[in-house]
Design an enzyme around this catalytic site. Structure first.
Site, PDB file in Angstrom:
ATOM      1  N   TYR A   1     -26.436 -13.617   9.482  1.00  0.00           N
ATOM      2  CA  TYR A   1     -25.499 -13.876   8.393  1.00  0.00           C
ATOM      3  C   TYR A   1     -25.542 -15.362   8.062  1.00  0.00           C
ATOM      4  O   TYR A   1     -25.653 -16.209   8.955  1.00  0.00           O
ATOM      5  CB  TYR A   1     -24.077 -13.498   8.801  1.00  0.00           C
ATOM      6  CG  TYR A   1     -23.856 -12.021   9.033  1.00  0.00           C
ATOM      7  CD1 TYR A   1     -24.089 -11.089   8.033  1.00  0.00           C
ATOM      8  CD2 TYR A   1     -23.376 -11.552  10.257  1.00  0.00           C
ATOM      9  CE1 TYR A   1     -23.864  -9.732   8.243  1.00  0.00           C
ATOM     10  CE2 TYR A   1     -23.143 -10.197  10.477  1.00  0.00           C
ATOM     11  CZ  TYR A   1     -23.393  -9.291   9.465  1.00  0.00           C
ATOM     12  OH  TYR A   1     -23.164  -7.962   9.674  1.00  0.00           O
TER      13      TYR A   1
ATOM     14  N   PHE B   1     -26.199  -8.271  13.107  1.00  0.00           N
ATOM     15  CA  PHE B   1     -25.139  -7.518  12.443  1.00  0.00           C
ATOM     16  C   PHE B   1     -23.733  -7.823  12.966  1.00  0.00           C
ATOM     17  O   PHE B   1     -22.743  -7.449  12.355  1.00  0.00           O
ATOM     18  CB  PHE B   1     -25.383  -6.004  12.500  1.00  0.00           C
ATOM     19  CG  PHE B   1     -26.653  -5.577  11.833  1.00  0.00           C
ATOM     20  CD1 PHE B   1     -26.768  -5.564  10.454  1.00  0.00           C
ATOM     21  CD2 PHE B   1     -27.762  -5.225  12.580  1.00  0.00           C
ATOM     22  CE1 PHE B   1     -27.944  -5.200   9.831  1.00  0.00           C
ATOM     23  CE2 PHE B   1     -28.950  -4.850  11.972  1.00  0.00           C
ATOM     24  CZ  PHE B   1     -29.047  -4.830  10.589  1.00  0.00           C
TER      25      PHE B   1
ATOM     26  N   HIS C   1     -31.813  -0.895   5.024  1.00  0.00           N
ATOM     27  CA  HIS C   1     -30.841  -1.855   5.555  1.00  0.00           C
ATOM     28  C   HIS C   1     -29.424  -1.416   5.169  1.00  0.00           C
ATOM     29  O   HIS C   1     -29.209  -0.855   4.092  1.00  0.00           O
ATOM     30  CB  HIS C   1     -31.142  -3.240   4.969  1.00  0.00           C
ATOM     31  CG  HIS C   1     -30.467  -4.356   5.680  1.00  0.00           C
ATOM     32  ND1 HIS C   1     -29.180  -4.752   5.377  1.00  0.00           N
ATOM     33  CD2 HIS C   1     -30.883  -5.174   6.680  1.00  0.00           C
ATOM     34  CE1 HIS C   1     -28.840  -5.761   6.156  1.00  0.00           C
ATOM     35  NE2 HIS C   1     -29.856  -6.036   6.959  1.00  0.00           N
TER      36      HIS C   1
ATOM     37  N   ASP D   1     -32.306 -11.193   9.035  1.00  0.00           N
ATOM     38  CA  ASP D   1     -32.003 -12.525   9.554  1.00  0.00           C
ATOM     39  C   ASP D   1     -30.493 -12.669   9.681  1.00  0.00           C
ATOM     40  O   ASP D   1     -29.737 -11.820   9.211  1.00  0.00           O
ATOM     41  CB  ASP D   1     -32.637 -13.643   8.717  1.00  0.00           C
ATOM     42  CG  ASP D   1     -32.135 -13.696   7.279  1.00  0.00           C
ATOM     43  OD1 ASP D   1     -31.540 -12.711   6.809  1.00  0.00           O
ATOM     44  OD2 ASP D   1     -32.344 -14.722   6.616  1.00  0.00           O
TER      45      ASP D   1
END
Length: 216
Positions: A63, A74, A183, A61
């Site tokens: 930031y 990202f 991740h 999801d």
């Protein structure tokens, strides 16, 4: 009929699940601080041409810090200090292919080359990761991924983290390429994101498919 993101998204917005999602999203944006800015929720689709789609990078999801999220998984605006996940992505790129054109953390240049940067969830509340889990975004992204799987060919999917990896069931592995890794966050990057070489592997797959490589 020629397909495009706008028509695909509008089609989703007519469905009952999305109408309920929209109600929740509207209320959250009015009552609390939500990221990214409302007008940038679909930024990934605006910047990556449907006709030029080569790679799909899926995260979790957005930031959840002030000014960080810009509708590209990202990615952060140039003026924002690179978050830890972005720092780790850049480290892996340097180790894998030697350099990155996105040292400032803004991945717009990737999107413009045909990289769709989406999270499994497209909005988040300030300081509360996964706060918009299970309100409907997962259905939306499942449907987008299914559409790409059914209507495109030779797309490289990079699935980073368990929520993204779970999306593999919506991808036809006989038509597309799937690369999975933990991740890139500090909590999991050392469990296999570092050393995954997804960037060079992606370009090798694109090259073998007769598609122009991505300048990372």
């Amino acid at each position: 009929m020629k397909l495009n993101w706008n028509d695909i998204i509008k089609s989703e917005q007519q469905k009952d699940y999305y109408k309920k999602l929209q109600e929740v999203i509207n209320e959250r944006y009015e009552s609390t601080k939500v990221y990214p800015p409302k007008e940038k929720i679909f930024n990934a689709f605006s910047l990556c041409s449907y006709d030029n789609l080569k790679v799909v990078i899926i995260g979790q999801d957005p930031y959840h810090g002030e000014g960080q999220a810009q509708g590209l998984a990202f990615s952060t605006p140039e003026a924002i200090k690179n978050p830890p996940s972005m720092v780790n992505i850049l480290k892996e790129i340097k180790d894998d292919v030697g350099f990155s054109i996105c040292e400032n953390g803004d991945l717009t240049k990737w999107a413009e080359q045909g990289v769709l940067l989406i999270n499994t969830i497209l909005t988040v509340e300030d300081g509360l990761p996964a706060s918009h889990h299970n309100i409907g975004w997962e259905i939306f992204t499942n449907n987008i991924i299914s559409h790409i799987s059914e209507n495109c060919i030779g797309v490289v999917f990079l699935l980073w983290g368990n929520p993204a990896i779970k999306k593999s069931k919506f991808i036809n592995g006989e038509k597309h390429y799937i690369l999975s890794a933990p991740h890139p966050s500090p909590l999991s990057s050392y469990r296999g994101f570092f050393g995954c070489k997804h960037f060079s592997k992606t370009n090798a797959l694109l090259r073998n498919h007769g598609t122009k490589e991505i300048v990372w």
